[in-house]
Design a protein around this motif. Structure first.
Motif, short mmCIF file in Angstrom:
data_model
loop_
_atom_site.label_atom_id
_atom_site.label_comp_id
_atom_site.label_asym_id
_atom_site.label_seq_id
_atom_site.Cartn_x
_atom_site.Cartn_y
_atom_site.Cartn_z
N LYS A 177 0.60 -1.08 -0.19
CA LYS A 177 -0.27 -0.06 0.50
C LYS A 177 1.16 1.76 -0.18
CE LYS A 177 -3.74 -2.01 2.12
NZ LYS A 177 -4.67 -1.13 2.75
N ASP A 295 -11.61 -0.22 -6.21
CA ASP A 295 -10.70 -1.36 -6.63
C ASP A 295 -11.28 -2.14 -6.83
OD1 ASP A 295 -8.68 -2.11 -4.24
OD2 ASP A 295 -10.32 -3.71 -4.41
N ARG A 296 -12.70 -2.52 -6.26
CA ARG A 296 -13.61 -4.07 -6.54
C ARG A 296 -14.29 -3.37 -6.73
NH1 ARG A 296 -11.93 -9.14 -4.59
NH2 ARG A 296 -13.84 -10.00 -5.43
N SER A 315 -8.81 -3.11 0.42
CA SER A 315 -9.09 -2.54 -0.68
C SER A 315 -8.00 -0.86 -0.21
CB SER A 315 -10.14 -2.27 0.03
OG SER A 315 -10.45 -1.10 0.70
N PHE A 316 -7.43 -0.75 -1.71
CA PHE A 316 -6.97 0.29 -2.06
C PHE A 316 -7.95 1.54 -2.85
CE2 PHE A 316 -3.95 3.23 -4.06
CZ PHE A 316 -3.08 3.53 -3.48
#
Length: 327
Positions: A177, A295-296, A315-316
Motif C-alpha cells: 500500500k 478497487d473492486r 482494499s486500495f
C-alpha cells in the motif's frame, strides 16, 4: 422498490418502502451504482446511526439518472446523469435528495466512475481546504500528514495534495500500500506495523495539517509531529474515542484540534462543499489530473460480501455496488 435491509447485521436485498413525494427542491434518482464507505460498516454495527429524519438504508453516495424533479429545481432535469452525496439511502433502486447535494458528471465520466466521487472527494475537500485551511504561506506550501493513506479518502487526499502543490506523508498498513501511495503522489510514508510514525514524520519536516480517521492513541503522536500553528482534523474514531491531550504542547505550539463530520451537515452546507468541487475539482477530473480509484465492485445483492472485503482492510480505493449497473 428493492433496497438493502439489515437483519441481525446481515445485509439482505428485498422489498423496502420507496422514498416519498418530492419537496420543492428535491430530486429523485434511479440508482445505477452506490459507493461503500466505512460509515456503512459502522451503521450496520449499530455505532453510527443516521441523522434524525434520514433514511435508515445504508449508502452515502450514488450515481444514476434523474427520473423526477421538484418544482423548485432549475439547473437539473429528468434524464440527466448525475452523482449525489447522501445522508443515507444509497443501497437502493432509487433515492430522493435535495438538489444542493447533486452534481452533473464530470466531462468524459460514466456512471460507474462517478459513483466513486461524491463522498471521498467531498470529505477530502472539506477537511483539507475548508476545515483544515490548507494554504501556501509566504510562498511555502503547507505539509500534510494523512493517516489511512490507502483508504478512499486517503487516496483522494493524496491526489488533491499533489495537484494543489502540498507535500504529503502517509501512514498505511502494508509495504504494498505504501508503494501505491508513493506512486499516486505521496512524498513519503510509513508502514504502521513498524511502530510509531513520530520520528519518520519529524525527519520529514513535521506536518502543518493532519487528516486523521483513527483518533485514540494517535492523538499523542499527532501532537508531537504537528508544527506550530498546525491543525489536526479528526474525521474518524477507528482507534477509539478517548485519549490524553497535552494541553501544554497545544498551547505553546498554538495547535488546533478540529472535529469534523460530513454526514450530519445540512443540504445547504453540503451544497457549499459540492460547489467547491464543481469549481476546482470537476475540471481537473475532466482533464485527467485527478481520478477516482476503484478497487473492486460487487452486485448489490452481494453487499455483505463486499462489506466483508472492505472490513478486511485489503482494499486500495473505493468499493462499489452495482445496482442497475448502467454506465
Amino acid at each position: 422498490m428493492y433496497a438493502i435491509g439489515i437483519d441481525d447485521k446481515t445485509l439482505n436485498w428485498g422489498e423496502q418502502p420507496a422514498p416519498g413525494p418530492l419537496g420543492a427542491d428535491d430530486i429523485r434518482i434511479r440508482v445505477a451504482w452506490a459507493g461503500m464507505n466505512r460509515a456503512d460498516v459502522m451503521q450496520r454495527a449499530g455505532s453510527y446511526p443516521p441523522p434524525p429524519g434520514t433514511s435508515e438504508i445504508l449508502g452515502l453516495e450514488v450515481s444514476g439518472t434523474i427520473s423526477e424533479v421538484g418544482p423548485g429545481v432549475e439547473r437539473l432535469r429528468p434524464g440527466q446523469q448525475v452523482c449525489a452525496l447522501l445522508a443515507g439511502g444509497g443501497y437502493a433502486e432509487e433515492v430522493v435528495v435535495h438538489q444542493a447535494q447533486v452534481l452533473p458528471l464530470p466531462d468524459g465520466f460514466g456512471l460507474r466512475e462517478a459513483a466513486a466521487l461524491p463522498e471521498v472527494f467531498a470529505t477530502a475537500w472539506l477537511n483539507l481546504f475548508m476545515e483544515g485551511a490548507l494554504r501556501h504561506v509566504d510562498g511555502q506550501a503547507e505539509r500534510v500528514l494523512l493517516h489511512a493513506g490507502a483508504s478512499g479518502v486517503g487516496t483522494t487526499a493524496i491526489q488533491l495534495c499533489r495537484t494543489f502543490g502540498h507535500p504529503c506523508f502517509v501512514t498505511v498498513g502494508s509495504e504494498s500500500k505504501l508503494e501505491k501511495c508513493l506512486a499516486l503522489g505521496a512524498e513519503a510514508g510509513w508502514n504502521r506495523h513498524q511502530g510509531s510514525f513520530v520520528e519518520a514524520v519529524k525527519a520529514w519536516g513535521g506536518a502543518d495539517m493532519i487528516l486523521d480517521p483513527v483518533g485514540g492513541n494517535y492523538l499523542a503522536d499527532n501532537q508531537q509531529v504537528l508544527n506550530a500553528d498546525g491543525r489536526l482534523v479528526l474525521i474518524g474514531l477507528m482507534g477509539g474515542r478517548k485519549a490524553e491531550l497535552d494541553m501544554g504542547r497545544m498551547l505553546m505550539k498554538r495547535q488546533r484540534l478540529i472535529g469534523s463530520t460530513l454526514r450530519s451537515k445540512s443540504p445547504q452546507a453540503k451544497g457549499a462543499i459540492l460547489d467547491g468541487l464543481h469549481t476546482h475539482v470537476w475540471p481537473r477530473l475532466a482533464r485527467g489530473e485527478l481520478r477516482p480509484l476503484i478497487d473492486r465492485e460487487w452486485p448489490i445483492q452481494q453487499a455483505g460480501e463486499a462489506m466483508a472485503y472492505l472490513e478486511s482492510n485489503a482494499s486500495f480505493g473505493k468499493v462499489l455496488l452495482a445496482v442497475s449497473g448502467e454506465g
